[in-house]
Design a protein around this motif. Structure first.
Motif, short mmCIF file in Angstrom:
data_model
loop_
_atom_site.label_atom_id
_atom_site.label_comp_id
_atom_site.label_asym_id
_atom_site.label_seq_id
_atom_site.Cartn_x
_atom_site.Cartn_y
_atom_site.Cartn_z
N ALA A 204 -6.45 -2.51 19.79
CA ALA A 204 -6.67 -1.32 18.96
C ALA A 204 -6.14 -0.07 19.66
N VAL A 205 -6.29 -0.01 20.97
CA VAL A 205 -5.75 1.13 21.72
C VAL A 205 -4.22 1.16 21.61
N GLY A 206 -3.59 -0.01 21.79
CA GLY A 206 -2.15 -0.08 21.65
C GLY A 206 -1.69 0.28 20.24
N ARG B 281 0.81 -1.22 0.00
CA ARG B 281 0.00 0.00 0.00
C ARG B 281 0.84 1.27 0.00
N GLY B 282 2.15 1.11 0.02
CA GLY B 282 3.02 2.28 -0.04
C GLY B 282 3.69 2.63 1.26
N GLY B 283 3.58 1.76 2.26
CA GLY B 283 4.22 2.03 3.55
C GLY B 283 5.63 1.48 3.60
N ARG B 284 6.31 1.76 4.70
CA ARG B 284 7.69 1.32 4.88
C ARG B 284 7.73 -0.04 5.53
N ALA B 285 8.75 -0.80 5.18
CA ALA B 285 8.98 -2.08 5.84
C ALA B 285 9.34 -1.84 7.31
N GLY B 286 8.76 -2.64 8.18
CA GLY B 286 9.06 -2.52 9.61
C GLY B 286 8.05 -1.72 10.40
N THR B 287 7.23 -0.94 9.72
CA THR B 287 6.24 -0.13 10.45
C THR B 287 5.24 -1.00 11.18
N VAL B 288 4.77 -2.06 10.53
CA VAL B 288 3.78 -2.95 11.15
C VAL B 288 4.34 -3.58 12.43
N ALA B 289 5.59 -4.02 12.36
CA ALA B 289 6.21 -4.64 13.54
C ALA B 289 6.38 -3.62 14.66
N ASP B 290 6.78 -2.39 14.31
CA ASP B 290 6.96 -1.36 15.33
C ASP B 290 5.66 -1.06 16.06
N ILE B 291 4.57 -1.00 15.32
CA ILE B 291 3.27 -0.73 15.96
C ILE B 291 2.79 -1.95 16.73
N ALA B 292 3.11 -3.16 16.22
CA ALA B 292 2.71 -4.39 16.91
C ALA B 292 3.35 -4.49 18.29
N VAL B 293 4.51 -3.87 18.48
CA VAL B 293 5.15 -3.87 19.79
C VAL B 293 4.22 -3.25 20.83
N TRP B 294 3.39 -2.32 20.40
CA TRP B 294 2.39 -1.72 21.29
C TRP B 294 1.09 -2.53 21.29
N ALA B 295 0.66 -2.98 20.13
CA ALA B 295 -0.64 -3.61 20.01
C ALA B 295 -0.71 -4.97 20.71
N GLY C 199 3.13 8.35 13.10
CA GLY C 199 2.52 9.33 12.21
C GLY C 199 1.77 8.71 11.05
N VAL C 200 1.18 7.52 11.27
CA VAL C 200 0.43 6.86 10.20
C VAL C 200 -1.05 6.81 10.60
N PRO C 201 -1.96 6.81 9.61
CA PRO C 201 -3.39 6.77 9.93
C PRO C 201 -3.79 5.39 10.45
N MET C 202 -4.49 5.37 11.56
CA MET C 202 -4.90 4.12 12.18
C MET C 202 -5.80 3.27 11.27
N PRO C 203 -6.78 3.85 10.55
CA PRO C 203 -7.63 3.02 9.68
C PRO C 203 -6.83 2.28 8.62
N ALA C 204 -5.84 2.93 8.02
CA ALA C 204 -5.03 2.28 6.99
C ALA C 204 -4.24 1.12 7.58
N ILE D 123 -1.79 4.01 19.72
CA ILE D 123 -0.63 4.68 20.31
C ILE D 123 0.58 4.53 19.38
N GLY D 124 0.82 3.31 18.93
CA GLY D 124 1.95 3.07 18.05
C GLY D 124 1.83 3.81 16.72
N ALA D 125 0.63 3.82 16.15
CA ALA D 125 0.41 4.51 14.88
C ALA D 125 0.60 6.02 15.04
N ARG D 126 0.14 6.54 16.15
CA ARG D 126 0.30 7.97 16.40
C ARG D 126 1.78 8.33 16.52
N ARG D 127 2.55 7.46 17.15
CA ARG D 127 3.98 7.73 17.30
C ARG D 127 4.70 7.67 15.95
#
Length: 347
Positions: free
Chosen positions: A108-110, A46-60, A119-124, A113-117
């Protein structure tokens, strides 16, 4: 007499020396890895960076585990706080007991938090990880098989699961493997979301909402088959009402979101396109430098080839000049000898 059935493991724990390896925990861990892996592939597509999903998963993931356990303990409090029970068991998550509703809500709350840190949209982000979450549930349900729990009504079908444990009020026998039904249903949900996302280009959280609605539809009839203790409201189990309510909310979100924000997000991670452009520019620069170096080597090789004949000619010419000089010296010597001879005769 049962002709065939799915046997249950004699124990849900294997010991590697003094270290216990619990099947339930393994299923949860494997499910998380699969969800992150698939989510990362979809996020990059979808045009995102590699590793972003894992970084946010650390919170989720931690939030999800806490939420899932809280929902289970709250809705089945009698298992931990009634007479004769030990409230410390509420913390033994490895023994089973995670409520998917609490896991998704707190997860979803976690993730927020990770998505906000990042700077990516949570729905995407939710759209990208939705099929992976369904597959994680499919894998995680096999943890119930290791623990011999969450089965359905008694049956003699060939795919019945055999329960051998008599702990916590279990009655040995063969039952509907509702954990297997839900596992297969979740795999179907993952495939449905992937197909619908490609076919209709779902965006702004609609792929995630489709996952939620599809899961709830299956959970409703599977929950109806279970025979474990549960709170009932108007003749239905609590999780039946929860599945029905969440299903309606997900459908409403899909309809309203499609009207207000049709299509898909053009940019899912600010800066990702610029980073990709810089990387492409760097690659182009490296390629151009390599081409220039190759051209330079070709010119040098051509110069060497052209210099070789010239050098040979010069050597030949030099040899010719040396030959002529030698001949002139020889003739002079002959003349000197003749002159010497004539002088001798005169004398």
């Amino acid at each position: 007499m049962e002709l065939a059935f799915i046997p249950s493991p004699s124990s849900g724990v294997l010991y590697l020396g003094p270290v216990p390896l619990r099947g339930y925990a393994f299923c949860i861990i494997i499910g998380v890895f699969v969800a992150v892996w698939l989510g990362n592939k979809r996020w990059i597509a979808r045009g995102g960076r590699a590793g972003t999903v894992a970084d946010i998963a650390v919170w989720a993931v931690p939030f999800g585990l806490i939420g899932g356990r809280l929902y289970h303990v709250i809705t089945d409090y009698q298992l931990y706080f009634s007479e004769g029970r030990d409230w410390v068991d509420a913390f033994k998550i490895w023994e089973g007991g995670l409520g998917i509703w609490g896991a998704i809500a707190f997860g979803a709350v976690g993730a927020w938090i990770g998505a906000r840190r990042r700077g990516v949209p949570m729905p995407a982000y939710a759209d990208a990880v939705a099929p992976g979450i369904a597959l994680a549930q499919a894998i995680g349900r096999w943890g119930n098989w290791f623990n011999q729990e969450l089965y359905g009504k008694a049956t003699d079908l060939p795919w019945a699961v055999e329960i051998t444990s008599s702990a916590d009020g279990r009655v040995p026998g063969t039952y509907h493997p509702t954990f297997l039904y839900e596992s297969l249903w979740c795999i179907g949900v993952a495939l449905l979301v992937i197909w619908a996302d490609r076919r209709f280009e779902l965006g702004h959280g609609r792929a995630f909402a489709l996952y939620v609605a599809s899961y709830c539809a299956g959970r409703f009839w599977i929950e109806y088959m279970r025979v474990d203790d549960a709170h009932h409201i108007l003749g239905l189990r609590l999780n039946n009402w929860t599945a029905l309510l969440v299903f309606l909310l997900a459908v409403v979100y899909i309809v309203l979101s499609a009207r207000k924000r049709p299509g898909r997000e053009a940019v899912v991670e600010p800066g990702a396109e610029r980073a990709d452009g810089d990387a492409a520019a760097d690659d182009a620069t490296v390629d151009a430098g390599a081409e220039d170096a190759a051209d330079s080597r070709k010119v040098q090789d051509s110069a060497k080839d052209s210099d070789a004949p010239a050098g040979a000619g010069e050597r030949a010419a030099a040899a010719g000049v040396d030959g002529e000089g030698t001949e002139r010296d020889a003739k002079k010597d002959v003349r000197d000898v003749k002159d010497g001879a004539d002088s001798a005769k005169k004398a």
